[in-house]
Design a protein around this motif. Structure first.
Motif, PDB file in Angstrom:
ATOM      1  N   LEU B  28      -3.604  -4.688  -8.011  1.00 11.86           N
ATOM      2  CA  LEU B  28      -3.877  -3.570  -7.095  1.00 11.86           C
ATOM      3  C   LEU B  28      -5.263  -3.733  -6.464  1.00 11.86           C
ATOM      4  CD1 LEU B  28      -2.113  -1.094  -6.409  1.00 11.86           C
ATOM      5  CD2 LEU B  28      -3.562   0.244  -7.919  1.00 11.86           C
ATOM      6  N   SER B  31      -5.088  -6.592  -4.048  1.00 13.48           N
ATOM      7  CA  SER B  31      -4.417  -6.268  -2.779  1.00 13.48           C
ATOM      8  C   SER B  31      -5.312  -5.435  -1.871  1.00 13.48           C
ATOM      9  CB  SER B  31      -3.095  -5.549  -3.038  1.00 13.48           C
ATOM     10  OG  SER B  31      -3.331  -4.355  -3.730  1.00 13.48           O
ATOM     11  N   ALA B  32      -6.269  -4.712  -2.483  1.00 15.65           N
ATOM     12  CA  ALA B  32      -7.212  -3.934  -1.667  1.00 15.65           C
ATOM     13  C   ALA B  32      -8.226  -4.864  -1.005  1.00 15.65           C
ATOM     14  CB  ALA B  32      -7.923  -2.908  -2.542  1.00 15.65           C
ATOM     15  N   PRO B  53       0.708  -5.476  -2.998  1.00 15.13           N
ATOM     16  CA  PRO B  53       0.611  -4.115  -3.554  1.00 15.13           C
ATOM     17  C   PRO B  53       1.893  -3.658  -4.239  1.00 15.13           C
ATOM     18  CG  PRO B  53       0.403  -4.082  -1.148  1.00 15.13           C
ATOM     19  CD  PRO B  53       0.396  -5.501  -1.564  1.00 15.13           C
ATOM     20  N   TRP B  54       3.029  -4.088  -3.717  1.00 12.02           N
ATOM     21  CA  TRP B  54       4.306  -3.721  -4.342  1.00 12.02           C
ATOM     22  C   TRP B  54       4.419  -4.344  -5.725  1.00 12.02           C
ATOM     23  CZ3 TRP B  54       6.551   0.309  -2.696  1.00 12.02           C
ATOM     24  CH2 TRP B  54       6.512   0.653  -1.353  1.00 12.02           C
ATOM     25  N   ALA B  56       1.985  -5.102  -7.603  1.00 17.02           N
ATOM     26  CA  ALA B  56       1.040  -4.373  -8.463  1.00 17.02           C
ATOM     27  C   ALA B  56       1.691  -3.088  -8.976  1.00 17.02           C
ATOM     28  CB  ALA B  56      -0.224  -4.056  -7.675  1.00 17.02           C
TER      29      ALA B  56
END
Lengths: 113, 147
Positions: B28, B31-32, B53-54, B56
């Motif tokens: 997560l 992905s940020a 993100p998915w 994560a």
């Protein structure tokens, strides 16, 4: 009778298509395109001067007709990373073994039932 | 299910849940930002940044399912939670493995890859789901026990 009518229709459609396509071809040929800005004069004559850059302390002059290899003289090429074949082979063998075990498990369960 | 097996399952899936949660949080965060590659662990999302993100979220959910299944593990509903978490990991890891298989066959400039190139495409780094995959397979033992 009906077939004759359909044949006639197809022929007419073909003729219309040919006429339309020739019109399109003609229109592109006939229409003159003025791509230059109206009233613009021809650009003044000039000589393309070489680009001067410093490579460390040495001044390099690059012209449009300088050969490419001169530009890269003394430049070290980055070394390409060796592919990790052994790591890949280990993973691939684990993957194949896992798949065989999975198939064996499924097959043994089927046999049992 | 024997008491010893239940105890082992509780401890094992609690640890796996914590690891899955940690990987989920790491993905997560990755992905940020721009992702990260740490040793043989790859969370860069280079192949598919939109899916990072998915993945994560899936890992976080799997971790939470594992952790919630630990209490009274022998009960079938609790076991089902662990099975569900494992299936989630299998799907994501299966996709990652399939992506590797699919990309290993064609060559860069030829129809088929060379043997070296083929094997090299399975080389590390690997995404976190692929690390969790073998450990999540332990649930198969409990499924077979329940049958």
């Amino acid at each position: 009778m009906k077939q004759g009518n359909e044949k006639c229709k197809v022929q007419k459609s073909k003729a219309v298509a040919i006429v339309l396509m020739s019109l399109l071809a003609l229109s592109t040929a006939v229409i003159s395109v003025d791509a230059h800005m109206p009233g613009a004069k021809a650009p003044p004559e000039f000589e393309l001067e070489p680009i001067s850059i410093y490579d460390g302390d040495t001044l390099l002059e690059i012209t449009i007709d300088s050969p490419d290899y001169e530009l890269f003289e003394g430049v070290e090429e980055p070394e390409e990373e060796e592919p990790d074949v052994m790591g890949g082979a280990i993973f691939f063998s684990i993957l194949v073994t896992g798949l065989i075990l999975l198939l064996g498990l499924v097959y043994s369960r089927k046999e049992a039932t | 299910m024997k008491e010893g097996e239940e105890k082992f399952g509780q401890i094992y899936f609690a640890v796996l849940g914590v690891v899955a949660l940690a990987f989920g949080v790491a993905e997560l965060i990755a992905s940020a930002g721009e992702g990260f590659t740490w040793g043989i662990l790859d969370s860069s999302g280079a192949s598919d940044p939109l899916f990072l993100p998915w993945k994560a979220i899936i890992l976080l959910a799997a971790g939470m399912f594992y952790l919630s299944s630990v209490n009274n593990f022998a009960e079938v509903h609790q076991l089902a939670k662990a099975v569900m978490a494992s299936i989630m990991i299998w799907i994501v890891a299966g996709m990652a493995i399939w992506a590797r298989i699919a990309s290993s066959i064609p060559g860069e400039e030829t129809w088929f890859n060379s043997l070296e190139g083929f094997l090299a495409s399975y080389a590390p780094p690997y995404c976190p789901e692929m690390f969790l995959l073998p450990f999540s397979l332990v649930i198969v033992y409990y499924i077979l026990k329940e049958e």
